[in-house]
Scaffold this motif. Sequence first.
Motif, PDB file in Angstrom:
ATOM      1  N   MET A 269     -29.365   0.342 -22.057  1.00  0.00           N
ATOM      2  CA  MET A 269     -29.058  -0.873 -21.315  1.00  0.00           C
ATOM      3  C   MET A 269     -30.251  -1.303 -20.453  1.00  0.00           C
ATOM      4  O   MET A 269     -30.627  -2.479 -20.448  1.00  0.00           O
ATOM      5  N   LEU A 270     -30.876  -0.368 -19.752  1.00  0.00           N
ATOM      6  CA  LEU A 270     -32.021  -0.715 -18.923  1.00  0.00           C
ATOM      7  C   LEU A 270     -33.218  -1.152 -19.765  1.00  0.00           C
ATOM      8  O   LEU A 270     -33.963  -2.042 -19.364  1.00  0.00           O
ATOM      9  N   SER A 271     -33.404  -0.539 -20.930  1.00  0.00           N
ATOM     10  CA  SER A 271     -34.501  -0.953 -21.816  1.00  0.00           C
ATOM     11  C   SER A 271     -34.305  -2.387 -22.282  1.00  0.00           C
ATOM     12  O   SER A 271     -35.259  -3.172 -22.328  1.00  0.00           O
ATOM     13  N   THR A 272     -33.071  -2.748 -22.599  1.00  0.00           N
ATOM     14  CA  THR A 272     -32.770  -4.117 -23.004  1.00  0.00           C
ATOM     15  C   THR A 272     -33.051  -5.096 -21.868  1.00  0.00           C
ATOM     16  O   THR A 272     -33.657  -6.154 -22.075  1.00  0.00           O
ATOM     17  N   LEU A 273     -32.627  -4.737 -20.662  1.00  0.00           N
ATOM     18  CA  LEU A 273     -32.897  -5.589 -19.502  1.00  0.00           C
ATOM     19  C   LEU A 273     -34.395  -5.700 -19.218  1.00  0.00           C
ATOM     20  O   LEU A 273     -34.883  -6.776 -18.857  1.00  0.00           O
ATOM     21  N   LEU A 274     -35.115  -4.608 -19.382  1.00  0.00           N
ATOM     22  CA  LEU A 274     -36.564  -4.646 -19.155  1.00  0.00           C
ATOM     23  C   LEU A 274     -37.264  -5.551 -20.164  1.00  0.00           C
ATOM     24  O   LEU A 274     -38.187  -6.290 -19.808  1.00  0.00           O
ATOM     25  N   ILE A 275     -36.829  -5.504 -21.414  1.00  0.00           N
ATOM     26  CA  ILE A 275     -37.409  -6.390 -22.422  1.00  0.00           C
ATOM     27  C   ILE A 275     -37.155  -7.846 -22.031  1.00  0.00           C
ATOM     28  O   ILE A 275     -38.051  -8.693 -22.125  1.00  0.00           O
ATOM     29  N   GLY A 276     -35.948  -8.132 -21.570  1.00  0.00           N
ATOM     30  CA  GLY A 276     -35.634  -9.489 -21.113  1.00  0.00           C
ATOM     31  C   GLY A 276     -36.472  -9.912 -19.922  1.00  0.00           C
ATOM     32  O   GLY A 276     -36.972 -11.038 -19.865  1.00  0.00           O
TER      33      GLY A 276
END
Length: 124
Positions: free
Chosen positions: A104-111
């Motif tokens: 979840m945090l990796s997805t948010l970081l990509i965003g």
Amino acid sequence: MEKFAYYFRMILFTIYLFIMFLLIDNLYKPSFWSILYFILNIIYAFIIILTILSKKKCFKKTISYNVLNMGIYVYTFVIYQIILTNTKLDIINNEIYFRNNFIMLSTLLIGLIGYSLFLNKEYN
């Protein structure tokens, strides 16, 4: 309000960098997702430092950008607190919990990386 959000984000970013170094030490079983999470954090930290050095007003005035960043920082603090208060055995047993959080945090970081690049390009 804009300046407060920006400067508060800067304070949280400094603490966030310190927490990231402490998180590396507390991971007991590195997996693909945790390694990806840390690589994205390095890229993210580099981009945030570049946005600070650019001194563009769009990064100071965009409240949503500052709030999103502060959310990432607070969520990382919560994960670190959970790791800090649990024993090594609890963390190994809750590997799925940490994997899901890292995804979840990796997805948010990509965003956020994409949003940072978008704001930088949009407001040249």
